[in-house]
Design a protein around this motif. Structure first.
Motif, PDB file in Angstrom:
ATOM      1  N   SER A 120       0.804  -1.220   0.000  1.00 59.52           N
ATOM      2  CA  SER A 120       0.000   0.000   0.000  1.00 59.52           C
ATOM      3  C   SER A 120       0.837   1.270   0.000  1.00 59.52           C
ATOM      4  CB  SER A 120      -0.947   0.006   1.213  1.00 59.52           C
ATOM      5  OG  SER A 120      -0.216  -0.002   2.424  1.00 59.52           O
ATOM      6  N   LEU A 121       2.035   1.220   0.550  1.00 63.33           N
ATOM      7  CA  LEU A 121       2.876   2.409   0.612  1.00 63.33           C
ATOM      8  C   LEU A 121       3.830   2.540  -0.566  1.00 63.33           C
ATOM      9  CD1 LEU A 121       3.794   2.558   4.411  1.00 63.33           C
ATOM     10  CD2 LEU A 121       2.335   4.135   3.147  1.00 63.33           C
ATOM     11  N   LEU A 122       3.801   1.578  -1.475  1.00 65.16           N
ATOM     12  CA  LEU A 122       4.755   1.612  -2.587  1.00 65.16           C
ATOM     13  C   LEU A 122       4.646   2.881  -3.428  1.00 65.16           C
ATOM     14  CD1 LEU A 122       6.996   0.369  -4.261  1.00 65.16           C
ATOM     15  CD2 LEU A 122       5.280  -1.018  -5.456  1.00 65.16           C
ATOM     16  N   PRO A 123       3.455   3.333  -3.828  1.00 67.20           N
ATOM     17  CA  PRO A 123       3.410   4.565  -4.637  1.00 67.20           C
ATOM     18  C   PRO A 123       4.045   5.767  -3.943  1.00 67.20           C
ATOM     19  CG  PRO A 123       1.330   3.388  -4.792  1.00 67.20           C
ATOM     20  CD  PRO A 123       2.116   2.720  -3.705  1.00 67.20           C
ATOM     21  N   PHE A 124       3.730   5.954  -2.656  1.00 68.07           N
ATOM     22  CA  PHE A 124       4.312   7.090  -1.932  1.00 68.07           C
ATOM     23  C   PHE A 124       5.819   6.926  -1.779  1.00 68.07           C
ATOM     24  CE2 PHE A 124       5.703   8.741   2.244  1.00 68.07           C
ATOM     25  CZ  PHE A 124       5.610  10.087   1.964  1.00 68.07           C
ATOM     26  N   ALA A 125       6.267   5.725  -1.432  1.00 66.17           N
ATOM     27  CA  ALA A 125       7.700   5.496  -1.264  1.00 66.17           C
ATOM     28  C   ALA A 125       8.450   5.698  -2.573  1.00 66.17           C
ATOM     29  CB  ALA A 125       7.939   4.087  -0.729  1.00 66.17           C
ATOM     30  N   LEU A 126       7.884   5.179  -3.659  1.00 63.10           N
ATOM     31  CA  LEU A 126       8.551   5.322  -4.945  1.00 63.10           C
ATOM     32  C   LEU A 126       8.562   6.779  -5.399  1.00 63.10           C
ATOM     33  CD1 LEU A 126       9.953   3.886  -7.263  1.00 63.10           C
ATOM     34  CD2 LEU A 126       7.727   3.551  -8.341  1.00 63.10           C
ATOM     35  N   ALA A 127       7.452   7.496  -5.184  1.00 58.84           N
ATOM     36  CA  ALA A 127       7.421   8.916  -5.532  1.00 58.84           C
ATOM     37  C   ALA A 127       8.461   9.691  -4.720  1.00 58.84           C
ATOM     38  CB  ALA A 127       6.026   9.485  -5.295  1.00 58.84           C
ATOM     39  N   SER A 128       8.627   9.331  -3.455  1.00 56.23           N
ATOM     40  CA  SER A 128       9.639   9.988  -2.624  1.00 56.23           C
ATOM     41  C   SER A 128      11.036   9.760  -3.201  1.00 56.23           C
ATOM     42  CB  SER A 128       9.564   9.453  -1.188  1.00 56.23           C
ATOM     43  OG  SER A 128       8.300   9.688  -0.609  1.00 56.23           O
ATOM     44  N   TYR A 129      11.299   8.541  -3.626  1.00 54.46           N
ATOM     45  CA  TYR A 129      12.578   8.232  -4.259  1.00 54.46           C
ATOM     46  C   TYR A 129      12.767   9.030  -5.548  1.00 54.46           C
ATOM     47  CZ  TYR A 129      15.586   5.462  -7.403  1.00 54.46           C
ATOM     48  OH  TYR A 129      16.516   5.060  -8.326  1.00 54.46           O
ATOM     49  N   LEU A 130      11.732   9.084  -6.371  1.00 53.67           N
ATOM     50  CA  LEU A 130      11.851   9.779  -7.652  1.00 53.67           C
ATOM     51  C   LEU A 130      12.031  11.286  -7.462  1.00 53.67           C
ATOM     52  CD1 LEU A 130       9.146   7.803  -9.655  1.00 53.67           C
ATOM     53  CD2 LEU A 130      11.628   7.739 -10.018  1.00 53.67           C
ATOM     54  N   LEU A 131      11.598  11.817  -6.345  1.00 52.58           N
ATOM     55  CA  LEU A 131      11.809  13.235  -6.073  1.00 52.58           C
ATOM     56  C   LEU A 131      13.283  13.584  -5.926  1.00 52.58           C
ATOM     57  CD1 LEU A 131       8.985  14.061  -3.491  1.00 52.58           C
ATOM     58  CD2 LEU A 131       9.140  14.886  -5.851  1.00 52.58           C
ATOM     59  N   ILE A 132      14.100  12.600  -5.530  1.00 49.96           N
ATOM     60  CA  ILE A 132      15.530  12.887  -5.279  1.00 49.96           C
ATOM     61  C   ILE A 132      16.483  12.131  -6.202  1.00 49.96           C
ATOM     62  CG2 ILE A 132      15.134  13.520  -2.892  1.00 49.96           C
ATOM     63  CD1 ILE A 132      16.709  10.162  -3.581  1.00 49.96           C
ATOM     64  N   ALA A 133      16.000  11.119  -6.914  1.00 49.06           N
ATOM     65  CA  ALA A 133      16.885  10.250  -7.695  1.00 49.06           C
ATOM     66  C   ALA A 133      17.598  11.026  -8.795  1.00 49.06           C
ATOM     67  CB  ALA A 133      16.097   9.093  -8.290  1.00 49.06           C
ATOM     68  N   ASP A 134      18.846  10.633  -9.051  1.00 54.69           N
ATOM     69  CA  ASP A 134      19.655  11.302 -10.070  1.00 54.69           C
ATOM     70  C   ASP A 134      19.861  10.445 -11.313  1.00 54.69           C
ATOM     71  OD1 ASP A 134      21.325   9.384  -9.041  1.00 54.69           O
ATOM     72  OD2 ASP A 134      23.045  10.714  -8.775  1.00 54.69           O
ATOM     73  N   GLY A 135      19.278   9.233 -11.323  1.00 57.13           N
ATOM     74  CA  GLY A 135      19.425   8.360 -12.478  1.00 57.13           C
ATOM     75  C   GLY A 135      20.733   7.605 -12.546  1.00 57.13           C
ATOM     76  N   ARG A 136      21.590   7.802 -11.555  1.00 59.16           N
ATOM     77  CA  ARG A 136      22.896   7.139 -11.583  1.00 59.16           C
ATOM     78  C   ARG A 136      23.293   6.565 -10.227  1.00 59.16           C
ATOM     79  NH1 ARG A 136      28.730   9.984 -13.133  1.00 59.16           N
ATOM     80  NH2 ARG A 136      29.998   8.068 -12.976  1.00 59.16           N
ATOM     81  N   HIS A 137      23.229   7.379  -9.188  1.00 61.20           N
ATOM     82  CA  HIS A 137      23.755   6.975  -7.890  1.00 61.20           C
ATOM     83  C   HIS A 137      22.682   6.579  -6.882  1.00 61.20           C
ATOM     84  CE1 HIS A 137      27.022   9.668  -9.470  1.00 61.20           C
ATOM     85  NE2 HIS A 137      27.728   8.616  -9.126  1.00 61.20           N
ATOM     86  N   ALA A 138      21.418   6.753  -7.202  1.00 60.86           N
ATOM     87  CA  ALA A 138      20.339   6.464  -6.257  1.00 60.86           C
ATOM     88  C   ALA A 138      19.694   5.119  -6.569  1.00 60.86           C
ATOM     89  CB  ALA A 138      19.287   7.569  -6.302  1.00 60.86           C
ATOM     90  N   PHE A 139      19.493   4.308  -5.528  1.00 59.26           N
ATOM     91  CA  PHE A 139      18.943   2.967  -5.675  1.00 59.26           C
ATOM     92  C   PHE A 139      17.766   2.802  -4.714  1.00 59.26           C
ATOM     93  CE2 PHE A 139      23.394   3.047  -6.720  1.00 59.26           C
ATOM     94  CZ  PHE A 139      23.456   2.378  -7.933  1.00 59.26           C
ATOM     95  N   PHE A 140      16.890   1.829  -5.025  1.00 61.74           N
ATOM     96  CA  PHE A 140      15.620   1.692  -4.308  1.00 61.74           C
ATOM     97  C   PHE A 140      15.377   0.237  -3.963  1.00 61.74           C
ATOM     98  CE2 PHE A 140      10.933   1.197  -4.290  1.00 61.74           C
ATOM     99  CZ  PHE A 140      10.573   2.207  -3.392  1.00 61.74           C
ATOM    100  N   ARG A 141      14.858   0.009  -2.747  1.00 62.58           N
ATOM    101  CA  ARG A 141      14.453  -1.342  -2.336  1.00 62.58           C
ATOM    102  C   ARG A 141      13.226  -1.239  -1.452  1.00 62.58           C
ATOM    103  NH1 ARG A 141      16.308  -6.754  -0.855  1.00 62.58           N
ATOM    104  NH2 ARG A 141      14.335  -7.845  -0.945  1.00 62.58           N
ATOM    105  N   TYR A 142      12.152  -1.897  -1.848  1.00 63.04           N
ATOM    106  CA  TYR A 142      10.919  -1.931  -1.063  1.00 63.04           C
ATOM    107  C   TYR A 142      10.867  -3.255  -0.340  1.00 63.04           C
ATOM    108  CZ  TYR A 142       6.001  -0.797  -0.032  1.00 63.04           C
ATOM    109  OH  TYR A 142       4.823  -0.479   0.596  1.00 63.04           O
ATOM    110  N   ALA A 143      10.971  -3.207   1.002  1.00 61.25           N
ATOM    111  CA  ALA A 143      11.080  -4.432   1.797  1.00 61.25           C
ATOM    112  C   ALA A 143       9.776  -4.696   2.535  1.00 61.25           C
ATOM    113  CB  ALA A 143      12.229  -4.312   2.783  1.00 61.25           C
TER     114      ALA A 143
END
Length: 364
Positions: free
Chosen positions: A279-302
């Motif tokens: 249920s929190l995946l959209p918010f968590a992913l949007a939070s990541y995309l707000l800061i991601a640089d396309g190179r150094h930022a990585f994501f894991r939903y646990a």
């Protein structure tokens, strides 16, 4: 820009194959003895880095070694995720050096009992020159090899549980009593960690990248500033939603600002989200995309803290193209970032988000 996924710490138990991991993952962390699976991932076409997991200041030992004068069971079979990984060497190399350990107010060596582990994980003293030398020697052995064994073949090291405060030792480990005999302040404890990280960096970098999971910091703090010069990347294990979904909008925003600071320095940033379900995946992913640089930022939903599964959700295939700029705050208190092929909006007050790709909107 697409989502860069990370995987750790042991081979998946949910049926995810080496081939599937090679296709999906952009950063992988595995543990000693996982080399056959690691090699299969590389053979399947994975070209990113694979780091070796190592506990930075915990050692697997028998339960009968809580005090310096206690007997020590030489048959204890240690886990391989820490520096004293051979049977018997805790008793011969670690136990005799009481100054290598951290102690509670009663003089007991601080320890944590991990599920499934036959012994204790003892907490080590980063201010001890003897412990630092032992750990660094084992890190070099793993990466470079020596007369006893060849190099394991990893691309660098991931140090777990690099602490920013004494909170865990004072309140969370099994025999915590509120005190840590060796340190009377978080500042002194951080200074010891800086010494350890400085020495590790001097020996291993830049040839071998060093990442760390920075822990025991309830809100983003200045402690990071002293650690980052000696690291190539950091993990945040409770990104965006915190532990048990308890993050205020102000703390959420400070966390994103800290992530942006790390990325501006060219360091890696691994955002791990703790959640009970999807249920929190959209918010968590949007939070990541707000800061991601396309190179150094990585994501894991646990989900449920289970790091041995790697479920796939179509939302993780989101690709928005090049960012048009940084995130910005809107009049209603939400945060937005615009991309070549859409935009994202996150509301930290309600933990909801909009992810819009070329006119197709996902709102939760």
């Amino acid at each position: 820009m697409r989502v860069q996924e990370a995987y750790f710490y042991k081979p998946p138990l949910d049926g995810t194959t080496a081939e599937a991991l090679a296709t999906r993952a952009d950063l992988i962390i595995l543990t000693r003895t996982d080399e056959p699976f690691r090699d299969a991932v590389r053979a399947a076409g994975y070209s990113g880095i694979i780091l070796q997991y190592m506990l930075a200041a915990e050692v697997s030992g028998p339960v009968d070694a809580v005090r310096a004068g206690d007997p020590c069971n030489p048959n204890h079979r240690p886990w391989r995720n820490q520096a004293a990984f051979r049977v018997g060497e805790f008793c011969t190399l670690i136990h005799p050096n009481d100054d290598w350990f951290l102690h509670n107010s009663n003089g007991e060596r601080l320890y944590t009992k991990w599920p499934g582990h036959a012994g204790y994980f003892y907490h080590m003293n980063p201010a001890s020159s003897g412990w630092r030398a032992f750990l660094i020697a084992r890190l070099r052995q793993a990466l470079e090899g020596d007369d006893e064994e060849p190099a394991l073949g990893y691309d660098g090291i991931f140090l777990d549980n690099v602490a920013l405060t004494l909170w865990k030792l004072r309140r969370q480990v099994n025999n915590s009593d509120g005190g840590v005999r060796e340190f009377d302040s978080d500042e002194a404890y951080r200074a010891a960690w800086v010494t350890l990280l400085t020495e590790i960096s001097a020996v291993l970098r830049p040839r071998w990248p060093i990442w760390a999971n920075l822990i025991a910091d309830s809100t983003p703090s200045r402690g990071w500033d002293a650690y980052l010069p000696y690291l190539d990347g950091v993990m945040v294990e409770a990104f965006a939603t915190g532990w048990n979904n308890r993050v205020s909008p102000d703390a959420w925003e400070r966390g994103l600002a800290q992530a942006e600071d790390v990325l501006r320095q060219g360091k890696g940033y691994l955002a791990v989200v703790q959640a009970q379900d999807r249920s929190l995946l959209p918010f968590a992913l949007a939070s990541y995309l707000l800061i991601a640089d396309g190179r150094h930022a990585f994501f894991r939903y646990a989900e449920r803290g289970d790091y041995a599964v790697f479920p796939h959700d179509p939302l993780l295939d989101t690709s928005l193209g090049i960012p048009k700029g940084a995130r910005y705050r809107q009049d209603d208190g939400t945060w937005r970032r615009d991309f070549e092929y859409g935009y994202v909006i996150a509301d930290p007050a309600t933990r909801t988000a909009q992810i819009v790709v070329a006119g197709k909107e996902r709102t939760d």
